[in-house]
Write a protein that holds these residues in place. Structure first.
Motif, PDB file in Angstrom:
ATOM      1  N   PRO A  78      56.102  70.451  17.939  1.00 35.02           N
ATOM      2  CA  PRO A  78      56.214  69.172  17.220  1.00 35.02           C
ATOM      3  C   PRO A  78      57.542  69.091  16.480  1.00 35.02           C
ATOM      4  O   PRO A  78      58.007  70.073  15.913  1.00 35.02           O
ATOM      5  CB  PRO A  78      55.035  69.213  16.235  1.00 35.02           C
ATOM      6  CG  PRO A  78      54.080  70.195  16.815  1.00 35.02           C
ATOM      7  CD  PRO A  78      54.919  71.220  17.519  1.00 35.02           C
ATOM      8  N   SER A  79      58.174  67.943  16.536  1.00 38.33           N
ATOM      9  CA  SER A  79      59.464  67.783  15.899  1.00 38.33           C
ATOM     10  C   SER A  79      59.466  66.509  15.058  1.00 38.33           C
ATOM     11  O   SER A  79      58.519  65.720  15.094  1.00 38.33           O
ATOM     12  CB  SER A  79      60.576  67.722  16.960  1.00 38.33           C
ATOM     13  OG  SER A  79      61.855  67.655  16.356  1.00 38.33           O
ATOM     14  N   ILE A  80      60.516  66.355  14.283  1.00 41.42           N
ATOM     15  CA  ILE A  80      60.715  65.143  13.515  1.00 41.42           C
ATOM     16  C   ILE A  80      62.027  64.510  13.957  1.00 41.42           C
ATOM     17  O   ILE A  80      62.885  65.180  14.535  1.00 41.42           O
ATOM     18  CB  ILE A  80      60.767  65.419  11.994  1.00 41.42           C
ATOM     19  CG1 ILE A  80      61.948  66.349  11.657  1.00 41.42           C
ATOM     20  CG2 ILE A  80      59.456  66.017  11.504  1.00 41.42           C
ATOM     21  CD1 ILE A  80      62.208  66.501  10.177  1.00 41.42           C
ATOM     22  N   THR A  81      62.170  63.233  13.709  1.00 44.10           N
ATOM     23  CA  THR A  81      63.446  62.546  13.938  1.00 44.10           C
ATOM     24  C   THR A  81      63.829  61.854  12.641  1.00 44.10           C
ATOM     25  O   THR A  81      63.390  60.739  12.363  1.00 44.10           O
ATOM     26  CB  THR A  81      63.339  61.521  15.082  1.00 44.10           C
ATOM     27  OG1 THR A  81      62.910  62.183  16.276  1.00 44.10           O
ATOM     28  CG2 THR A  81      64.693  60.859  15.330  1.00 44.10           C
ATOM     29  N   ARG A 115      69.097  54.471   7.112  1.00 44.20           N
ATOM     30  CA  ARG A 115      69.528  53.096   7.364  1.00 44.20           C
ATOM     31  C   ARG A 115      69.390  52.739   8.842  1.00 44.20           C
ATOM     32  O   ARG A 115      70.273  52.117   9.438  1.00 44.20           O
ATOM     33  CB  ARG A 115      70.967  52.885   6.881  1.00 44.20           C
ATOM     34  CG  ARG A 115      71.140  53.078   5.377  1.00 44.20           C
ATOM     35  CD  ARG A 115      72.567  52.772   4.917  1.00 44.20           C
ATOM     36  NE  ARG A 115      72.696  52.963   3.482  1.00 44.20           N
ATOM     37  CZ  ARG A 115      73.033  54.119   2.908  1.00 44.20           C
ATOM     38  NH1 ARG A 115      73.284  55.163   3.674  1.00 44.20           N
ATOM     39  NH2 ARG A 115      73.123  54.221   1.608  1.00 44.20           N
ATOM     40  N   GLY A 116      68.293  53.175   9.439  1.00 40.68           N
ATOM     41  CA  GLY A 116      67.998  52.815  10.819  1.00 40.68           C
ATOM     42  C   GLY A 116      68.688  53.653  11.873  1.00 40.68           C
ATOM     43  O   GLY A 116      68.471  53.449  13.062  1.00 40.68           O
ATOM     44  N   THR A 117      69.495  54.635  11.452  1.00 35.43           N
ATOM     45  CA  THR A 117      70.227  55.462  12.410  1.00 35.43           C
ATOM     46  C   THR A 117      69.577  56.841  12.496  1.00 35.43           C
ATOM     47  O   THR A 117      69.543  57.571  11.500  1.00 35.43           O
ATOM     48  CB  THR A 117      71.692  55.623  11.989  1.00 35.43           C
ATOM     49  OG1 THR A 117      72.304  54.328  11.901  1.00 35.43           O
ATOM     50  CG2 THR A 117      72.449  56.479  13.008  1.00 35.43           C
ATOM     51  N   PRO A 118      69.068  57.230  13.685  1.00 31.66           N
ATOM     52  CA  PRO A 118      68.418  58.536  13.819  1.00 31.66           C
ATOM     53  C   PRO A 118      69.438  59.661  13.948  1.00 31.66           C
ATOM     54  O   PRO A 118      70.599  59.443  14.291  1.00 31.66           O
ATOM     55  CB  PRO A 118      67.597  58.387  15.100  1.00 31.66           C
ATOM     56  CG  PRO A 118      68.395  57.420  15.925  1.00 31.66           C
ATOM     57  CD  PRO A 118      69.015  56.455  14.940  1.00 31.66           C
ATOM     58  N   ARG A 119      68.981  60.882  13.686  1.00 32.98           N
ATOM     59  CA  ARG A 119      69.830  62.062  13.832  1.00 32.98           C
ATOM     60  C   ARG A 119      68.959  63.229  14.295  1.00 32.98           C
ATOM     61  O   ARG A 119      67.741  63.218  14.123  1.00 32.98           O
ATOM     62  CB  ARG A 119      70.543  62.410  12.526  1.00 32.98           C
ATOM     63  CG  ARG A 119      69.603  62.680  11.362  1.00 32.98           C
ATOM     64  CD  ARG A 119      70.376  62.862  10.059  1.00 32.98           C
ATOM     65  NE  ARG A 119      69.476  63.102   8.931  1.00 32.98           N
ATOM     66  CZ  ARG A 119      68.911  62.153   8.214  1.00 32.98           C
ATOM     67  NH1 ARG A 119      69.141  60.871   8.506  1.00 32.98           N
ATOM     68  NH2 ARG A 119      68.105  62.444   7.197  1.00 32.98           N
ATOM     69  N   HIS A 120      69.600  64.229  14.888  1.00 32.09           N
ATOM     70  CA  HIS A 120      68.875  65.428  15.291  1.00 32.09           C
ATOM     71  C   HIS A 120      68.366  66.160  14.041  1.00 32.09           C
ATOM     72  O   HIS A 120      69.052  66.210  13.018  1.00 32.09           O
ATOM     73  CB  HIS A 120      69.783  66.356  16.095  1.00 32.09           C
ATOM     74  CG  HIS A 120      70.224  65.787  17.405  1.00 32.09           C
ATOM     75  ND1 HIS A 120      69.374  65.663  18.484  1.00 32.09           N
ATOM     76  CD2 HIS A 120      71.421  65.305  17.809  1.00 32.09           C
ATOM     77  CE1 HIS A 120      70.033  65.133  19.502  1.00 32.09           C
ATOM     78  NE2 HIS A 120      71.275  64.899  19.122  1.00 32.09           N
ATOM     79  N   PHE A 175      61.276  71.544   9.644  1.00 34.67           N
ATOM     80  CA  PHE A 175      60.572  72.716   9.151  1.00 34.67           C
ATOM     81  C   PHE A 175      60.118  73.560  10.336  1.00 34.67           C
ATOM     82  O   PHE A 175      59.450  73.068  11.247  1.00 34.67           O
ATOM     83  CB  PHE A 175      59.353  72.307   8.310  1.00 34.67           C
ATOM     84  CG  PHE A 175      58.458  73.459   7.981  1.00 34.67           C
ATOM     85  CD1 PHE A 175      58.909  74.492   7.172  1.00 34.67           C
ATOM     86  CD2 PHE A 175      57.171  73.511   8.481  1.00 34.67           C
ATOM     87  CE1 PHE A 175      58.089  75.566   6.869  1.00 34.67           C
ATOM     88  CE2 PHE A 175      56.335  74.575   8.179  1.00 34.67           C
ATOM     89  CZ  PHE A 175      56.792  75.601   7.372  1.00 34.67           C
ATOM     90  N   VAL A 176      60.508  74.826  10.336  1.00 40.35           N
ATOM     91  CA  VAL A 176      60.128  75.755  11.394  1.00 40.35           C
ATOM     92  C   VAL A 176      59.174  76.784  10.788  1.00 40.35           C
ATOM     93  O   VAL A 176      59.579  77.571   9.928  1.00 40.35           O
ATOM     94  CB  VAL A 176      61.360  76.457  11.994  1.00 40.35           C
ATOM     95  CG1 VAL A 176      60.936  77.455  13.069  1.00 40.35           C
ATOM     96  CG2 VAL A 176      62.320  75.426  12.575  1.00 40.35           C
ATOM     97  N   PRO A 177      57.905  76.804  11.207  1.00 37.00           N
ATOM     98  CA  PRO A 177      56.954  77.770  10.645  1.00 37.00           C
ATOM     99  C   PRO A 177      57.438  79.202  10.852  1.00 37.00           C
ATOM    100  O   PRO A 177      58.156  79.494  11.816  1.00 37.00           O
ATOM    101  CB  PRO A 177      55.666  77.504  11.440  1.00 37.00           C
ATOM    102  CG  PRO A 177      55.819  76.134  12.000  1.00 37.00           C
ATOM    103  CD  PRO A 177      57.289  75.944  12.236  1.00 37.00           C
ATOM    104  N   PRO A 178      57.058  80.122   9.963  1.00 35.63           N
ATOM    105  CA  PRO A 178      57.515  81.505  10.088  1.00 35.63           C
ATOM    106  C   PRO A 178      57.243  82.124  11.449  1.00 35.63           C
ATOM    107  O   PRO A 178      58.065  82.899  11.958  1.00 35.63           O
ATOM    108  CB  PRO A 178      56.740  82.225   8.977  1.00 35.63           C
ATOM    109  CG  PRO A 178      56.521  81.179   7.938  1.00 35.63           C
ATOM    110  CD  PRO A 178      56.295  79.908   8.703  1.00 35.63           C
TER     111      PRO A 178
END
Length: 249
Positions: free
Chosen positions: A61-64, A68-73, A93-96
């Protein structure tokens, strides 16, 4: 590139980078208090580093994040060729239990691209008094010899253990020419812990002579506080209290 996991269902991390990185990698991960993440985010902003790559995450699972409406890695790399430094900003967040896989990807990429040392800025949720409001180090011998000699007031942390990506980086550093230093400071529950982030910025500034002014960091932290509030809530939901970076003084 990271080594293929034995189990094809295991998440995988890989590094994509557009230019040659600097000789030093400074990293900050999303963890309790967000001090390390805030510190590296501030370094990038204050020094006007250019985004030059990111870490790809497959099978997890990841987040984006976006502004201001502009996504980033969620895990990005920034480089300043004049300073020979690359900065890793890991909002994801990367679990241990996945930290070793991320560390392997970063270390394999570092080795392939001539990076000689890695410095990690991190906060640790430990009980502490006012005298502990400072930065401590856990570092391989070669990193200590190169960066923590006379005149550098960053004492060693007495005892404990690390887990996740920090542990993976240090463990590989023990058995390779790569120097690894993890700089830790006690943090409080608020996110971001501005005082802790300032201590980490001051430490990076002293060791690498970056010329960064940490004074405006409090105002900068106010701007990003709203951005990280939801991220901090997700961290607390996914991990029991006190388990984010289980290192004790």
């Amino acid at each position: 590139m990271s080594r293929p996991p034995a189990d094809p269902t295991t998440p995988r991390f890989s590094v994509e980078h557009d230019t040659e990185p600097g000789e030093t990698l400074i990293a900050g991960f999303s963890s309790f208090g967000l001090a390390g993440l805030t510190a590296v985010d501030y370094l990038v902003d204050d020094l006007d580093f250019e985004e030059t790559g990111h870490v790809r995450i497959d099978g997890a699972p990841s987040i984006t994040p976006f502004t201001r409406g502009t996504p980033r890695h969620p895990i990005r790399l920034y480089t300043d060729a004049d300073r020979e430094i690359t900065v890793l900003v890991a909002e994801q967040f990367v679990p241990p239990f996945l930290g070793e896989l991320l560390a392997d990807a970063l270390l394999d990429w570092s080795e392939a691209n001539g990076i000689g040392e890695i410095a990690v800025l991190a906060g640790v949720p430990v009980a502490h008094g006012p005298d502990a409001h400072r930065t401590f180090h856990v570092a391989t011998e070669d990193y200590r010899a190169a960066r923590l000699g006379d005149g550098v007031d960053v004492p060693a942390m007495e005892s404990g253990f690390l887990d996740g990506a920090n542990a993976g980086l240090l463990e590989r550093g023990l058995d390779s020419p790569l120097g690894v230093g993890v700089f830790v400071t006690p943090v409080h529950a608020q996110a971001p812990d501005v005082d802790a982030a300032v201590r980490l910025v001051d430490t990076a500034n002293a060791i690498y002579e970056l010329g960064v002014d940490a004074a405006p960091l409090e105002a900068f932290a106010e701007e990003i506080r709203r951005r990280y509030e939801e991220l901090a809530e997700r961290i607390e939901e996914r991990e029991p209290e006190g388990s984010y970076d289980r290192m004790y003084m």
